[in-house]
Design an enzyme around this catalytic site. Structure first.
Site, PDB file in Angstrom:
ATOM      1  N   ASP A 189       1.077  -1.258   0.053  1.00  0.00           N
ATOM      2  CA  ASP A 189      -0.315  -0.075  -0.228  1.00  0.00           C
ATOM      3  C   ASP A 189       1.038   1.012   0.194  1.00  0.00           C
ATOM      4  OD1 ASP A 189      -2.647   1.188   0.444  1.00  0.00           O
ATOM      5  OD2 ASP A 189      -2.095   2.389   2.763  1.00  0.00           O
ATOM      6  N   GLU A 243       1.244  -0.501  -5.352  1.00  0.00           N
ATOM      7  CA  GLU A 243       0.255   0.719  -5.231  1.00  0.00           C
ATOM      8  C   GLU A 243       0.613   2.156  -5.407  1.00  0.00           C
ATOM      9  OE1 GLU A 243      -4.001   3.307  -3.289  1.00  0.00           O
ATOM     10  OE2 GLU A 243      -1.711   2.368  -2.260  1.00  0.00           O
TER      11      GLU A 243
END
Length: 638
Positions: A317, A370
């Site tokens: 993330d 991401e």
């Protein structure tokens, strides 16, 4: 404290050498709490890294939380590790480390950074636990390299476990991991998804963070059961041929008093300078990637989920927030690197070491970034100068596509380049095309509600969006609820609106997604060339006036034609060029009545005749249904 001899739970001199070098990637075998027997007594060996603590004790149910009953001894090798054996400390009991902190920090009671199980929040103690489990997924593990390959189909179902489905008898409570295992497998297999991506399952104090504020980097949240229950969930998915990707957050952590923040009275895990150590967007702390022990801690966490829980991939993330020193900061709020740039060289080094460690130890898994900027070579090997990820989320595709789809069709011809621009860079990375949770929260509306027009047109637009995504190069990701057209945006405190499936219109959306997935996994042309420029070719990308796109997906001798009409006006006798003559079968049509469409189509097939069109030797005329995607393949194709 009793005197005992070293066993496998203790740090050896070699372990300490690797630890100081930041190269010990299985610290979970050495630090934390390890039940064992020493000198004939059952108990637990504890070890914690707290180099600036003046003293360290273990407190817990085994000593009535007595602050002085169970002291730990600091090693004399400069590692900063405190360790010791506590007789009578047994599996299931809660504990914390009581640290007399340096720099006048007082005394703090901290959870174990390496705890494999925690009390259910809002309680904050760690639990002594063992990770014994009898796995039954050997068949999957033996062949998952092919399933996780860049040449394999990958249609990912993104799930937040706490709000995916709840018991009708207790809508305010959670289903447990084992109950979810059977329900999730039933749904995912019926829908044809190949993988499940689980939003951060690692223990987190604030449920509303969705797991992205992690405090327990080695423990699945206890909200849904024990570690073995979570193993059962993954095991059951694997036994049914479903891969499991875990969201993982090495970018920041919360400042909760029982967590990593100022762990031994100093900024041990985080940067001391707020310009590098505090995240303004999330009010959280940023890891000090320049500290070798911190790098080893995080890489150990990554390998832990791959080893102990058989995860098939890690989606990392907020990578952009890690690699830019000025991320979400104004001038004067950040510190340039040694060359005066805004690149976080320490974070870049960490990410490369992370990916090298993952692929060296588990070459049959994938890491996924991401990363929301144009940083180059995110999904290229480290030895070529890349960051070493296997794949990257294509955030630009997601933003451009949803921006285009939200526009009234009458205006779409002015924004045609939002659909075509992504193909200019589609092969610079190994992209995943995400329609993720971030797009259906914070007043953004659901995917269905983003679509323009009346309720019929909204559903037609949504089916068109899914068809267009399936045809584009790149692996696919869809957040839960999108597959049946949930009207309201996602609420982490409530179950999805499964009752909508009582309505034929929503059944049609579900059936369309299912049939897309089945065709996607069946037709090699739709997936095997995702990361090969020969896997895609435009038939025509210039018809902005009619808002139509036509393109081919191809692999070896197989080819698929995809035609998308982004207006509610049917296009009759629409000419397209083809590489082959003969019969072309209409294998998918989002406007079919079974999906809730108007039933406009091509009666199952069209004939291609020898006539040059758009540079192709053959030509045919199609009927393009309103707000629809249609797929064709040669009848002679396998």
């Amino acid at each position: 404290m009793i005197n005992c001899q070293r066993d496998e739970a203790m740090m050896t001199d070699h372990d300490i050498y690797l630890f100081k070098q930041g190269r010990h990637y299985r610290l979970y075998d050495k630090l934390g709490a390890h039940p064992t027997t020493m000198n004939g007594q059952a108990g637990t060996w504890f070890a914690v890294w707290a180099p600036n603590a003046r003293s360290a004790h273990v407190i817990g149910a085994f000593n009535q939380w007595n602050p002085t009953a169970s002291p730990l001894s600091v090693r004399q090798d400069g590692s900063g590790i405190w360790e010791g054996f506590v007789p009578g400390a047994r599996v299931g009991q809660e504990y914390k480390f009581r640290l007399e902190q340096g720099n006048g920090g007082g005394v703090a009671e901290k959870g174990d950074p390496f705890a494999v199980y925690w009390e259910e929040p809002p309680r904050t103690a760690s639990r002594i636990w063992e990770l014994d489990y009898q796995w039954h997924d050997q068949e999957w593990m033996d062949q998952r390299k092919a399933q996780n390959s860049l040449q394999a189909p990958m249609s990912i179902y993104e799930v937040h476990l706490g709000s995916w489905k709840r018991s009708p008898d207790d809508p305010d409570g959670f289903l447990d991991y084992r109950s979810m295992a059977h329900l999730l497998v039933e749904h995912v297999t019926a829908m044809g998804f190949t993988h499940v991506e689980i939003m951060p399952i690692m223990e987190h104090p604030f449920y509303g963070s969705w797991g992205y504020q992690t405090v327990g980097y080695f423990a699945p949240t206890s909200r849904y059961g024990t570690p073995q229950d979570f193993m059962y969930l993954i095991d059951h998915l694997h036994q049914n041929g479903i891969g499991v990707i875990l969201d993982w957050v090495p970018s920041h952590f919360p400042a909760d008093a029982h967590g990593l923040s100022r762990f031994d009275g100093t900024h041990l895990f985080e940067h001391e300078d707020a310009r590098k150590g505090f995240h303004p967007d999330w009010n959280s702390s940023i890891f000090n990637y320049g500290r070798y022990e911190v790098q080893a801690y995080l890489i150990s966490s990554a390998l832990f989920w791959l080893e102990k829980y058989h995860a098939d991939g890690l989606r990392v993330d907020a990578v952009a927030s890690m690699i830019y020193l000025d991320y979400s900061r104004k001038e004067g709020e950040w510190i340039p690197n040694q060359y005066g740039g805004n690149e976080n060289l320490e974070a870049l080094d960490f990410l490369r070491r992370l990916n090298m460690a993952v692929y060296e130890n588990y070459p049959d898994v994938q890491t996924m970034a991401e990363e929301s900027t144009s940083w180059p070579m995110v999904s290229r090997p480290v030895y070529l100068g890349g960051l070493g990820f296997g794949m990257k989320w294509n955030m630009g595709w997601m933003n451009d596509t949803l921006s285009y789809m939200s526009k009234d069709p009458v205006h779409r011809k002015f924004y045609h380049d939002q659909l075509t621009f992504g193909l200019w860079y589609a092969y610079t990375e190994n992209f995943i095309l995400p329609l993720s949770h971030d797009e259906v929260v914070h007043l953004k509306g659901s995917l269905l509600d983003k679509m323009p027009g009346d309720s019929w047109q909204k559903r037609a637009n949504l089916r068109l969006l899914f068809g267009y995504m399936t045809g584009q190069p790149g692996k696919k990701l869809l957040f839960m609820g999108g597959e049946f057209g949930q009207w309201r945006e996602w609420n982490h405190d409530a179950s999805l609106d499964w009752h909508l499936l009582d309505q034929p219109a929503h059944q049609g959306i579900r059936d369309w997604v299912r049939d897309l997935n089945l065709a996607y996994t069946r037709e090699q042309a739709l997936y095997a060339g995702d990361y090969d420029q020969n896997g895609f070719a435009w038939e025509d990308c210039h018809d902005s006036d009619q808002s139509v796109l036509t393109f081919f997906r191809q692999y070896q001798q197989e080819v698929i034609l995809v035609a998308c009409n982004f207006t509610p006006v049917p296009r009759y006798r629409y000419r397209v060029g083809l590489p082959r003559g003969g019969t072309w079968l209409e294998i998918l049509n989002s406007d079919a009545t079974v999906y809730g469409g108007s039933g406009v189509g091509n009666k199952g097939a069209v004939e291609a005749r020898h006539a040059s069109w758009h540079g192709f030797p053959y030509m045919t005329e199609l009927t393009l249904p309103p707000l629809a995607a249609v797929f064709f393949k040669p009848a002679s194709q396998p």
